[in-house]
Design an enzyme around this catalytic site. Structure first.
Site, short mmCIF file in Angstrom:
data_model
loop_
_atom_site.label_atom_id
_atom_site.label_comp_id
_atom_site.label_asym_id
_atom_site.label_seq_id
_atom_site.Cartn_x
_atom_site.Cartn_y
_atom_site.Cartn_z
N SER A 123 32.71 24.14 10.41
CA SER A 123 31.83 23.65 11.37
C SER A 123 32.71 22.80 12.12
O SER A 123 33.91 23.37 12.81
CB SER A 123 30.39 23.27 11.09
OG SER A 123 29.74 23.01 12.30
N ASP A 140 24.51 32.84 13.69
CA ASP A 140 24.78 31.26 13.32
C ASP A 140 24.26 30.49 14.80
O ASP A 140 24.62 31.10 16.07
CB ASP A 140 26.40 30.83 13.47
CG ASP A 140 26.59 29.42 12.96
OD1 ASP A 140 25.68 28.65 13.20
OD2 ASP A 140 27.64 29.27 12.26
N HIS A 200 24.21 29.42 10.17
CA HIS A 200 25.47 28.38 9.83
C HIS A 200 25.55 27.96 8.61
O HIS A 200 26.65 27.80 8.10
CB HIS A 200 24.82 27.26 10.73
CG HIS A 200 26.02 26.51 11.02
ND1 HIS A 200 27.06 26.33 11.85
CD2 HIS A 200 26.29 24.79 10.75
CE1 HIS A 200 28.17 25.46 11.89
NE2 HIS A 200 27.31 24.63 11.14
#
Length: 703
Positions: free
Chosen positions: A555, A640, A675
């Site tokens: 991320s 995501d 995610h």
């Protein structure tokens, strides 16, 4: 979390010399994405994006490209399939398959969750009065997941009388949750089915729910509703119109107040309503003021408030519930330059402050009767600790968890009066794990500006011999600390002779608020230089070498991976970048994307020239150049909602066009997840085995 039949200890090849990598980049031809130049100009700066079109999720060519990358990755990694399977079984063999959590007491019931061999998801249960009473299953996530490729339960909240369960569930991975209410006596669902719920809590009457609605386009939590069970409609209580803010709702542990928090990256505002009068108007504790963050809990006739009004690392104050404004605040704990008050937990007879000192969290207990405080003692120098599940306000014990990089997660009850702790459970690690065979340390690297950057490191003592393969992890954003934790899966690295390390770089919360502020906005590059300096330190001190050093981040940590790879491609053997935020400029210039506007306070607003130029100077996608790069594994998910799949997809397409060496580049797209990757625990462990097989292969330890 994964479960299956324990397989016993497996023979490892830790003592073997480094072997040649076994994957074959020439096993198939790498995909080549079509170039469709899109020109973007701002502040006189011209950017050309050849792969902007990959944002078109509904375009068959986009899906075809992602599938082609997956097929290429499968072909290249095929020689490692057997090793990957061995890793999976090996990591699985350390886990107690059918297990249950430590039960906690709430209003006459004992609550816990079970994991059952062969099942992907937890089963949430309770027993009335004692743990010998018959079991009641309140939610079996495996049942919810039947026929679904992805299942994630968001929140679970019991009504005050313990007869109803409010829960949310997402079946896509896009983190868009639907609220349901279950009658625990009958097992039936009520007529409520409320979409896009991000938080919820019950009022004292047990029939009124407060819930927060997510915006349908930008995923901002922006509306607070009040809903009475059985009613067709809900009442809008509050709408947050400032796009920099998100809201959330909960209740105090005393159950006396419903609390709504409106929060930007650097400012908060708290509104409350008595839980027994849910239709009363919301009361503001203190109106928002730019840069002022405060958080509220309740004890008897007072609000206790954690605030940064007198120092960035926060202090604690108290004030009467009848006069909550700042002018009435009385200091309880003073602000300190080097100690961050991260959280406070209020109980009837005591309260606990979680304080971060020199990078480590300490639990400080305050006794209301005496006014004195003391710290809970811990046995190691490098560790992670925090409060656990403590739902009851009227209690004499405090439950906390403790672990380190060598000590498995352990749950304790601490008797406040006796100052004695009782070990309730330690995470089982099967296969004869002996923590004395491993060592963890905290090293300190010096950044180029003189800042001391901590590094937590763990290794197997018997294999410590000169420069070793090393996996260095980093994050460094949003003020989130990366504490030195325990993972039984990591043993598969350590037992093969790999060292594991975490760089506690600026931008994270590892050393408090000042540490965070020194790695955000126009100081963001400190995050990247701290990581490079940490890697250099590990090489210079003989822990590893550039041809044995693998780095990993996800991320915002994927942004870190992209930035440091551009800066020092020569320093790393391989890079694992998971759901990486690499296309900083295009994403932050597109206010229509979920989450973008709220991120202005983390990265800067690129519509302001100063921020545009600074972000432009480090954005990984915009600063790639023709040349040699380390081997790379880029992992993403099609659904995501935090970092859109097209960022890593574009990054890989561009990398294939620019790289001049023969090191492998792989893009793995999970087509049915978000995610956090796969939702089932077996699936998640298989994904980890895949990642570790790549890492170990790159340093010659895939045996």
């Amino acid at each position: 979390m994964p479960i299956h039949r324990a397989l016993g200890a497996l023979l490892l090849c830790a003592a073997l010399p480094l072997m040649a990598q076994t994957i074959d980049p020439t096993a198939a031809k790498p995909p080549s994405a079509e170039k469709k130049p899109k020109v973007m100009t701002k502040f006189g700066d011209r950017r050309v994006d050849n792969y902007f079109w990959l944002r078109e999720k509904d375009n068959a060519a986009t899906i075809d490209y992602l599938k082609a990358e997956n097929a290429y990755r499968e072909a290249v990694m095929k020689p490692l399939e057997g090793f990957q399977d061995r890793l999976y079984k090996e990591m699985l063999s350390r886990i107690k398959e059918t297990d249950e959590s430590v039960p906690y007491r709430r209003k006459g019931y004992w609550y816990y969750q079970r994991e059952v061999e062969g099942k992907q998801y937890p089963i949430y249960c309770r027993r009335k009065g004692t743990m010998e009473a018959p079991e009641e299953v309140i939610l079996d996530v495996n049942v919810l997941a039947e026929g679904k490729k992805f299942t994630s339960v968001g929140l679970m909240d019991l009504s005050p009388d313990q007869t109803k369960l409010a829960y949310t569930v997402d079946f896509t991975g896009f983190r868009q949750y639907t609220l349901h209410v279950k009658d625990l006596a009958t097992g039936t669902l009520s007529t409520e089915r409320i979409e896009r719920v991000t938080s919820a809590t019950w009022a004292a009457d047990g029939k009124t729910l407060f819930y927060v609605e997510e915006h349908p386009e930008n995923k901002r939590s922006y509306r607070l509703h009040r809903h009475v069970l059985g009613d067709k409609d809900s009442t809008l209580v509050y709408e947050e119109k400032d796009e920099l803010y998100d809201i959330g709702v909960g209740e105090t542990r005393s159950e006396k107040y419903i609390v709504m928090l409106s929060q930007a990256k650097d400012t908060t505002e708290v509104l409350v309503v008595p839980s027994d009068t849910p239709t009363a108007p919301l009361q503001v504790i203190e109106k928002r003021k730019k840069g002022h963050e405060y958080f509220v809990d309740h004890h008897d006739g007072d609000f206790f408030i954690r605030t940064n009004d007198k120092g960035k690392n926060f202090r604690v104050v108290r004030t009467a519930v009848t006069a909550p404004g700042q002018k009435n605040w009385k200091q309880v704990v003073a602000p300190r330059q080097l100690v961050m008050v991260e959280d406070i937990d209020m109980f009837r007879d005591f309260w606990v402050a979680q304080e971060r000192d020199n990078g480590l969290l300490k639990l400080r207990v305050f006794d209301f009767a005496s006014g004195k405080s003391h710290y809970l003692e811990v046995p190691e120098q490098v560790y992670q600790t925090s409060g656990s599940v403590n739902p009851e306000y009227d209690t004499g014990t405090y439950r906390f968890v403790y672990e380190s990089m060598v000590t498995p997660r352990s749950w304790y009850d601490y008797d406040i009066g006796k100052r004695e702790k009782k070990l309730l459970k330690q995470q089982p690690v099967l296969g004869g794990y002996d923590p004395s065979q491993y060592a963890s340390e905290q090293l300190v690297a010096t950044a180029k500006d003189g800042t001391k950057v901590p590094i937590s490191i763990v290794y197997k003592k018997s294999l410590r011999n000169g420069p070793q393969p090393l996996l260095l992890y980093g994050y460094g954003s949003y003020g989130i600390p990366m504490d030195p934790n325990f993972r039984s899966s990591r043993i598969s690295l350590l037992d093969r002779g790999m060292v594991y390390a975490i760089a506690h770089i600026r931008g994270g919360g590892d050393r408090g608020k000042l540490w965070y502020d020194d790695g955000k906005l126009l100081k963001k590059k400190h995050t990247f230089t701290d990581f490079v300096d940490s890697a250099d330190f590990l090489v210079k001190k003989g822990w590893t070498a550039p041809d044995k050093l693998v780095i990993q981040g996800g991320s915002a940590g994927g942004l870190l991976m992209g930035a440091v790879t551009n800066m020092r491609p020569d320093l790393f053997k391989a890079v694992v970048s998971q759901v990486p935020f690499v296309d900083v400029m295009s994403t932050m210039l597109d206010a229509s994307l979920p989450l973008t506007v709220g991120e202005y306070l983390e990265w800067g607003n690129p519509n302001v020239k100063t921020y545009y130029q600074y972000m432009r100077s480090y954005s990984p996608y915009d600063n790639m150049k023709k040349g040699a790069y380390p081997a790379m594994l880029i992992e993403t998910s099609l659904n995501d909602s935090q970092v859109m799949y097209w960022e890593p997809a574009k990054y890989v397409a561009k990398l294939r066009d620019l790289k001049t060496d023969k090191s492998v580049v792989l893009l793995k797209t999970i087509m049915e997840a978000g995610h956090g990757g796969a939702s089932g625990r077996y699936d998640a462990l298989k994904e980890l085995a895949f990642t570790y097989s790549f890492v170990l292969d790159q340093v010659g330890l895939a045996k």
